[in-house]
Write an enzyme that holds these catalytic residues in place. Structure first.
Site, PDB file in Angstrom:
ATOM      1  N   ILE A 170     -24.001  53.803  22.104  1.00 45.35           N
ATOM      2  CA  ILE A 170     -25.042  53.971  23.117  1.00 45.35           C
ATOM      3  C   ILE A 170     -24.424  54.292  24.465  1.00 45.35           C
ATOM      4  O   ILE A 170     -24.902  55.162  25.207  1.00 45.35           O
ATOM      5  CB  ILE A 170     -25.933  52.721  23.199  1.00 45.35           C
ATOM      6  CG1 ILE A 170     -26.577  52.433  21.842  1.00 45.35           C
ATOM      7  CG2 ILE A 170     -27.019  52.905  24.257  1.00 45.35           C
ATOM      8  CD1 ILE A 170     -27.352  51.127  21.782  1.00 45.35           C
TER       9      ILE A 170
ATOM     10  N   ASN B 202     -36.031  49.852   5.522  1.00 44.63           N
ATOM     11  CA  ASN B 202     -34.709  50.452   5.310  1.00 44.63           C
ATOM     12  C   ASN B 202     -34.735  51.449   4.164  1.00 44.63           C
ATOM     13  O   ASN B 202     -34.133  52.525   4.256  1.00 44.63           O
ATOM     14  CB  ASN B 202     -33.683  49.355   5.029  1.00 44.63           C
ATOM     15  CG  ASN B 202     -33.336  48.535   6.254  1.00 44.63           C
ATOM     16  OD1 ASN B 202     -33.668  48.917   7.380  1.00 44.63           O
ATOM     17  ND2 ASN B 202     -32.688  47.406   6.046  1.00 44.63           N
TER      18      ASN B 202
ATOM     19  N   GLU C 278     -32.943  41.736  18.547  1.00 43.15           N
ATOM     20  CA  GLU C 278     -32.573  40.723  17.555  1.00 43.15           C
ATOM     21  C   GLU C 278     -32.568  39.311  18.135  1.00 43.15           C
ATOM     22  O   GLU C 278     -32.586  38.325  17.387  1.00 43.15           O
ATOM     23  CB  GLU C 278     -31.230  41.055  16.923  1.00 43.15           C
ATOM     24  CG  GLU C 278     -31.248  42.362  16.146  1.00 43.15           C
ATOM     25  CD  GLU C 278     -30.058  42.543  15.220  1.00 43.15           C
ATOM     26  OE1 GLU C 278     -29.564  41.543  14.679  1.00 43.15           O
ATOM     27  OE2 GLU C 278     -29.639  43.696  15.039  1.00 43.15           O
TER      28      GLU C 278
ATOM     29  N   TYR D 179     -24.256  37.324  15.861  1.00 42.80           N
ATOM     30  CA  TYR D 179     -24.417  38.432  16.805  1.00 42.80           C
ATOM     31  C   TYR D 179     -25.602  38.194  17.733  1.00 42.80           C
ATOM     32  O   TYR D 179     -25.469  38.216  18.965  1.00 42.80           O
ATOM     33  CB  TYR D 179     -24.591  39.749  16.065  1.00 42.80           C
ATOM     34  CG  TYR D 179     -25.210  40.840  16.920  1.00 42.80           C
ATOM     35  CD1 TYR D 179     -24.570  41.265  18.080  1.00 42.80           C
ATOM     36  CD2 TYR D 179     -26.442  41.405  16.599  1.00 42.80           C
ATOM     37  CE1 TYR D 179     -25.137  42.240  18.894  1.00 42.80           C
ATOM     38  CE2 TYR D 179     -27.013  42.379  17.395  1.00 42.80           C
ATOM     39  CZ  TYR D 179     -26.360  42.796  18.549  1.00 42.80           C
ATOM     40  OH  TYR D 179     -26.921  43.756  19.350  1.00 42.80           O
TER      41      TYR D 179
ATOM     42  N   THR E  17     -30.689  43.400  22.990  1.00 41.64           N
ATOM     43  CA  THR E  17     -31.242  43.786  21.700  1.00 41.64           C
ATOM     44  C   THR E  17     -32.519  43.028  21.371  1.00 41.64           C
ATOM     45  O   THR E  17     -32.744  41.920  21.873  1.00 41.64           O
ATOM     46  CB  THR E  17     -30.197  43.505  20.592  1.00 41.64           C
ATOM     47  OG1 THR E  17     -30.772  43.722  19.302  1.00 41.64           O
ATOM     48  CG2 THR E  17     -29.714  42.061  20.653  1.00 41.64           C
TER      49      THR E  17
END
Length: 359
Positions: A11, A257, A134, A158, A132
Site C-alpha cells: 500500500i 474467498n 481486522e 496481527y 485495518t
C-alpha cells in the site's frame, strides 16, 4: 514535505507513486526493507528528486527524530506494519515489535517534533495512522458492517497488535494534543501486493500450474478495496480529516474467498487461456486458527463528511489487477528468486540523502 513510513510495501509504494503523480510536494520515504518491502516497487520514483528514500526502522527513535528535524515535514503518514495474519500466528514477536513498539517510537518522535514547532506549523501538522478493519473482529452473516464506533475485538496476533497501535495513536491525541488521524481499511488488492496474500497468491500460482489453496470451505467474506482507491482516501483524510477522528475506508464489495478465486480463474481463462480452466487447480486446505468469518466496512462517514467514494468496482479493479500481474512477469520472478532481497540489501539511498543515512 510529508514523511511516509513503509513506503516500499504494497500500500505504501502505491501511495508514494500516486502522490508523486498527483502532487508537486516532495516526500521522505522511510522503510526497513523487510521481506515485504520491495525496492522494485519504486522503480518509477527512483530518479524523481521529490522522492527521498531512506532505509531505516521506525523503531529507531533517534533516526526518526533526526529525520523529522532535517526535513521538517508537515505530516507523517504511517503505513509501516507487519500485516500477514498467517505470519503473526507463526511468529507474533515481529508484530508486537513493529506494530506496537515501532508505532510507539514513531509517536514519541512525532510528539517531540510537534511540540517544538511554531504555532502556525502546529496548526497544519498531521499524524495519519493507517490501520485495518481486522481490529473490529468478526461479523455474523447478517450483522451490520463495521462503523467507526464498533467495539474492538481483535482475534489474531496481527489484529491485536494493530488494535494496540490504534489505541496508542488515540491516546497521543487526547493526552498530548498530537493532531492524529486514523484510517481503518478493508482488504486491499492491486499492483505490487506481495504474493502471500490471497489475490496475488492465486494469480501467481495459477500461472505456473500450482494448486490454488482455499482455507476451509472458502465462505469467509471480505470487503475488497482497490489500492488506488485507498490511496485517494488517505490523501483526502490527510487533506480534510478532523484531528482525533477515525475514518473507515471500504470498497462496498463483500465477496467470499471462493467467489474471488472463481472470478480470478474466469478472468485468467479469458486473458491467458490454456487447455483447461484455471478452476481445475482449486483445492481446499485445513482452515487457519481463529479465521475470522466476515469483515465488512461501512464507509458512509468518509463519503458524507469528506466526499470520498471508491472509483473502482470489484469487476473493474480485479481486471486491472490481473492485467498488471500478467504484464509484470519480471516483478514476480524477482520475488520468486529472491533477487529483490539482494537489491534491498545492496540498496543505498535513491536520491538526495546524506551519507550518514546510506547503507
Amino acid at each position: 514535505m510529508i514523511f511516509v513510513t513503509g513506503g516500499a510495501g504494497f500500500i505504501g509504494s502505491n501511495f508514494v507513486i500516486d502522490w508523486l503523480a498527483s502532487s508537486d510536494e516532495p516526500l521522505v520515504n522511510l522503510d526497513k526493507l523487510t521481506y515485504a518491502g520491495n525496492p522494485d516497487n519504486l522503480l518509477s520514483a527512483r530518479q524523481d528528486a521529490r522522492h527521498i528514500f531512506i532505509k531505516g526502522d521506525i523503531g529507531d527513535q533517534a533516526l526518526v527524530s533526526r529525520l523529522l528535524q532535517q526535513y521538517q515535514p508537515r505530516a507523517v503518514v504511517h503505513f509501516a506494519a507487519e500485516s500477514h495474519v498467517d505470519r503473526s500466528i507463526d511468529g507474533p514477536a515481529d508484530f508486537v515489535s513493529t506494530n506496537i513498539n515501532g508505532t510507539f517510537s514513531l509517536l514519541e518522535a512525532a510528539r517531540e517534533y510537534y511540540a517544538a514547532l511554531p504555532a502556525v506549523k502546529q496548526r497544519d501538522f498531521r499524524f495519519l495512522h493507517v490501520s485495518t478493519d481486522e481490529v473490529y473482529g468478526s461479523l455474523a452473516p447478517n450483522e451490520p458492517a463495521f462503523r467507526e464506533t464498533t467495539a474492538y475485538a481483535p482475534n489474531s496476533p496481527y489484529s491485536a497488535s494493530k488494535a494496540a497501535s490504534d489505541h496508542l495513536v488515540r491516546a497521543y491525541h487526547h493526552t498530548y494534543g498530537l493532531p492524529t488521524l486514523t484510517t481503518n481499511c478493508s482488504n486491499n488488492y492491486g499492483p505490487y501486493q506481495f504474493p502471500e496474500k490471497l489475490i496475488p497468491l492465486m494469480i501467481t500460482h495459477a500461472l505456473v500450474g500450482k494448486p490454488l489453496p482455499i482455507y476451509g470451505d472458502g465462505a469467509n467474506v471480505r470487503d475488497w478495496l482497490y489500492v488506488g482507491d485507498h490511496c485517494t482516501a488517505v490523501r483526502r483524510v490527510l487533506e480534510a480529516g478532523m484531528p482525533g477522528q477515525t475514518y473507515n475506508i471500504g470498497g462496498w464489495n463483500e465477496k467470499t474467498n471462493l467467489g474471488v478465486v472463481h472470478t480470478l480463474c474466469d478472468i485468467l481463462d479469458s486473458m491467458a487461456p490454456k487447455s483447461e480452466s484455471y478452476r481445475d487447480q482449486i483445492t481446499f486446505v485445513t482452515d487457519r486458527p481463529g479465521h475470522d468469518r466476515r469483515y465488512a466496512i461501512d464507509a458512509s462517514r468518509i463519503e458524507r463528511e469528506l466526499g470520498w467514494r471508491p472509483a473502482e468496482t470489484f469487476d473493474t479493479g480485479i481486471r486491472k489487477t490481473v492485467r498488471w500481474y500478467l504484464d509484470h512477469a519480471e516483478w514476480i520472478a524477482g520475488i520468486r528468486s529472491g533477487a529483490y532481497l539482494n537489491r534491498a540489501q545492496q540498496l543505498q539511498s535513491m536520491n538526495n540523502v546524506d551519507q550518514e543515512h546510506r547503507q
